[in-house]
Design an enzyme around this catalytic site. Sequence first.
Site, PDB file in Angstrom:
ATOM      1  N   GLU A 122      10.650  -6.837  -3.473  1.00 38.74           N
ATOM      2  CA  GLU A 122      10.238  -8.061  -2.772  1.00 38.74           C
ATOM      3  C   GLU A 122       8.720  -8.108  -2.861  1.00 38.74           C
ATOM      4  OE1 GLU A 122      12.163 -10.364  -1.225  1.00 38.74           O
ATOM      5  OE2 GLU A 122      14.082  -9.372  -1.486  1.00 38.74           O
TER       6      GLU A 122
HETATM    7  P1  NAD Z   1       1.269  -2.413  -0.568  1.00 36.98           P
HETATM    8  O1  NAD Z   1       1.913  -2.512  -1.858  1.00 36.98           O
HETATM    9  O2  NAD Z   1      -0.139  -1.950  -0.504  1.00 36.98           O
HETATM   10  O3  NAD Z   1       2.076  -1.437   0.426  1.00 36.98           O
HETATM   11  C1  NAD Z   1       3.432  -1.611   0.753  1.00 36.98           C
HETATM   12  C2  NAD Z   1       4.033  -0.250   1.034  1.00 36.98           C
HETATM   13  O4  NAD Z   1       3.973   0.525  -0.139  1.00 36.98           O
HETATM   14  C3  NAD Z   1       3.330   0.571   2.125  1.00 36.98           C
HETATM   15  O5  NAD Z   1       4.312   1.174   2.936  1.00 36.98           O
HETATM   16  C4  NAD Z   1       2.558   1.588   1.327  1.00 36.98           C
HETATM   17  O6  NAD Z   1       2.324   2.796   2.008  1.00 36.98           O
HETATM   18  C5  NAD Z   1       3.486   1.824   0.175  1.00 36.98           C
HETATM   19  N1  NAD Z   1       2.850   2.378  -1.005  1.00 36.98           N
HETATM   20  C6  NAD Z   1       1.557   2.319  -1.380  1.00 36.98           C
HETATM   21  N2  NAD Z   1       1.386   2.935  -2.577  1.00 36.98           N
HETATM   22  C7  NAD Z   1       2.607   3.381  -2.958  1.00 36.98           C
HETATM   23  C8  NAD Z   1       3.099   4.057  -4.120  1.00 36.98           C
HETATM   24  N3  NAD Z   1       2.300   4.429  -5.112  1.00 36.98           N
HETATM   25  N4  NAD Z   1       4.420   4.321  -4.184  1.00 36.98           N
HETATM   26  C9  NAD Z   1       5.257   3.930  -3.195  1.00 36.98           C
HETATM   27  N5  NAD Z   1       4.850   3.297  -2.081  1.00 36.98           N
HETATM   28  C10 NAD Z   1       3.537   3.020  -1.962  1.00 36.98           C
HETATM   29  O7  NAD Z   1       1.448  -3.855  -0.009  1.00 36.98           O
HETATM   30  P2  NAD Z   1       0.841  -4.422   1.269  1.00 36.98           P
HETATM   31  O8  NAD Z   1      -0.615  -4.660   1.099  1.00 36.98           O
HETATM   32  O9  NAD Z   1       1.296  -3.592   2.402  1.00 36.98           O
HETATM   33  O10 NAD Z   1       1.590  -5.848   1.315  1.00 36.98           O
HETATM   34  C11 NAD Z   1       1.040  -7.000   0.771  1.00 36.98           C
HETATM   35  C12 NAD Z   1       1.826  -7.500  -0.415  1.00 36.98           C
HETATM   36  O11 NAD Z   1       3.194  -7.545  -0.116  1.00 36.98           O
HETATM   37  C13 NAD Z   1       1.463  -8.922  -0.811  1.00 36.98           C
HETATM   38  O12 NAD Z   1       1.386  -9.003  -2.206  1.00 36.98           O
HETATM   39  C14 NAD Z   1       2.629  -9.746  -0.310  1.00 36.98           C
HETATM   40  O13 NAD Z   1       2.853 -10.938  -1.002  1.00 36.98           O
HETATM   41  C15 NAD Z   1       3.749  -8.790  -0.473  1.00 36.98           C
HETATM   42  N6  NAD Z   1       4.840  -9.110   0.429  1.00 36.98           N
HETATM   43  C16 NAD Z   1       6.010  -9.546  -0.089  1.00 36.98           C
HETATM   44  C17 NAD Z   1       7.040  -9.894   0.760  1.00 36.98           C
HETATM   45  C18 NAD Z   1       8.356 -10.383   0.238  1.00 36.98           C
HETATM   46  O14 NAD Z   1       9.278 -10.472   1.032  1.00 36.98           O
HETATM   47  N7  NAD Z   1       8.486 -10.695  -1.029  1.00 36.98           N
HETATM   48  C19 NAD Z   1       6.862  -9.782   2.144  1.00 36.98           C
HETATM   49  C20 NAD Z   1       5.659  -9.318   2.620  1.00 36.98           C
HETATM   50  C21 NAD Z   1       4.642  -8.966   1.763  1.00 36.98           C
END
Ligand code: NAD
Length: 469
Positions: free
Chosen positions: A217
């Site tokens: 997502e």
């Molecule tokens: P992010 O990718 O930085 O982090 C999300 C999660 O991934 C966190 O729990 C983080 O600790 C973990 N993470 C970080 N590095 C990782 C790795 N190498 N391997 C596995 N996990 C890891 O995202 P964010 O900044 O928390 O969220 C923002 C983004 O999420 C935006 O692009 C937004 O559009 C998207 N988003 C999408 C939806 C959807 O439903 N499609 C909903 C909310 C947010």
Amino acid sequence: MSDEQQIERMKTLLDAQKKAFAADRHRSIDERKADIEKVGDLVKHHAKDIMDAIAADYGARSCAETQIAEIGFTISAAKHARSHVAKWAKPKRASVPLTLAPGKAYVRREPKGVAGIISPWNYPLQLAFTPLIAALAAGCRAIIKPSEFTPRTAELMARMLAEAFDENHVAVITGGPAVGEAFAKLPFDHLFYTGSTHVGRLVAMAAADNLVPVTLELGGKSPAIITEDYDLTEAAKPLTWGKYFNAGQTCIAPDYVLAPKDKVRATGEAILAEVQSYYPEPGSDPDYTAIISDKHHQRLSRMIEEARAGGATILQPEMGETGNVRKIPPTIVLDPPLESKLMQEEIFGPVLPVLGYETLNGAISFVNDRDHPLALYVYAKDKAVARRVLDATMSGGASVNASMLHMSVEGMPFGGVGKSGYGAYHGEHGFLTFSHERAVFEAPVWHPSRWIAPPYGKRFDFISKLQMK
Ligand code: NAD
């Protein structure tokens, strides 16, 4: 607990959950309903704690928005799943072709096993608990890895879930990217990731090693197209709501607006007027949410300054006092340069570019020249015009004359396409994400399929002819 300890703990937990699942593969519908109800009840009972924790993590988060988008949303998802899970879980009959008769064909919807859920910070409760509800409805066990940017909410979710579930059923692992990275490498039976496209790719690659099925997502730049016949003040209302809800930190927020070329300024002014009616003083307004971190605050400030330096017109209301919280004024940017960060990256904050188009086909091409977005919005009085835009484009979901509302319809899939992700959830789609659809054919003891075996003769010819008809 240190990252190393969390990484050790997650392995032990996964092992325990896998063993518990192997010992009890088929949770009854009553047990699943009780599991789902527990999640709904936890959210109800801890509503105040949830509001406080998220507000503390953000520095300032609209309580009304936490109420509707985290607490209410999750309770509704639990209610919906509880009342439909029996129907979803029923085997689905398939018709048997004449060449295979007599026999019974059906699809069993079985729990995949243990699910891993990695969630982001922007809706820290909703985006962890609604996939959890789907996993529990499917009869799975689950381990959640929430975002490190919302540590108080993560700790609260861990405490809440520990009140109601054994660790070998539902558990929470806290920590940052290193913990997330180790988590994505574990041999879950399904991995459900919500977050950025960049990290989503890393998660998919890590999961591929164990052939773990993944739901991604992700985000992207969701366009909003205002068509020629649509009243600008009418378009400004849903656009303002969708963009400045949670200060734009929403995956399906309208990322930029495409308006008829001669209406760019009027569109910006209509949105600014709406913004001023929402937030007379955004700086101190408790309903205008802060930016989650210094890093994101700086990123957004730089985006605005780069667009200004590139000749764009910036519209902002009077901000007033912000105190100690990280707020960015609700900002509208008219005609930013296309090569600026604002038009190259997902904005994920309260900054709304408005660009002009000459023809509707030009607006459609503008959208199609970019990655498929998570959402698309079209404002058109004429339904045929709206349909034309939908027919000519592709996006995860879409709303017509509204923004973001498609994601609140439980019966519809929520997910991206292309770079905005793959797989979907919400309602039955979430149930199916965490289920394995197992095809079963039941034959009577004697079955004519025995004729489809060497030495091939007249009966084989008869069946083969039937098949060719
Ligand atoms: P992010 O990718 O930085 O982090 C999300 C999660 O991934 C966190 O729990 C983080 O600790 C973990 N993470 C970080 N590095 C990782 C790795 N190498 N391997 C596995 N996990 C890891 O995202 P964010 O900044 O928390 O969220 C923002 C983004 O999420 C935006 O692009 C937004 O559009 C998207 N988003 C999408 C939806 C959807 O439903 N499609 C909903 C909310 C947010």
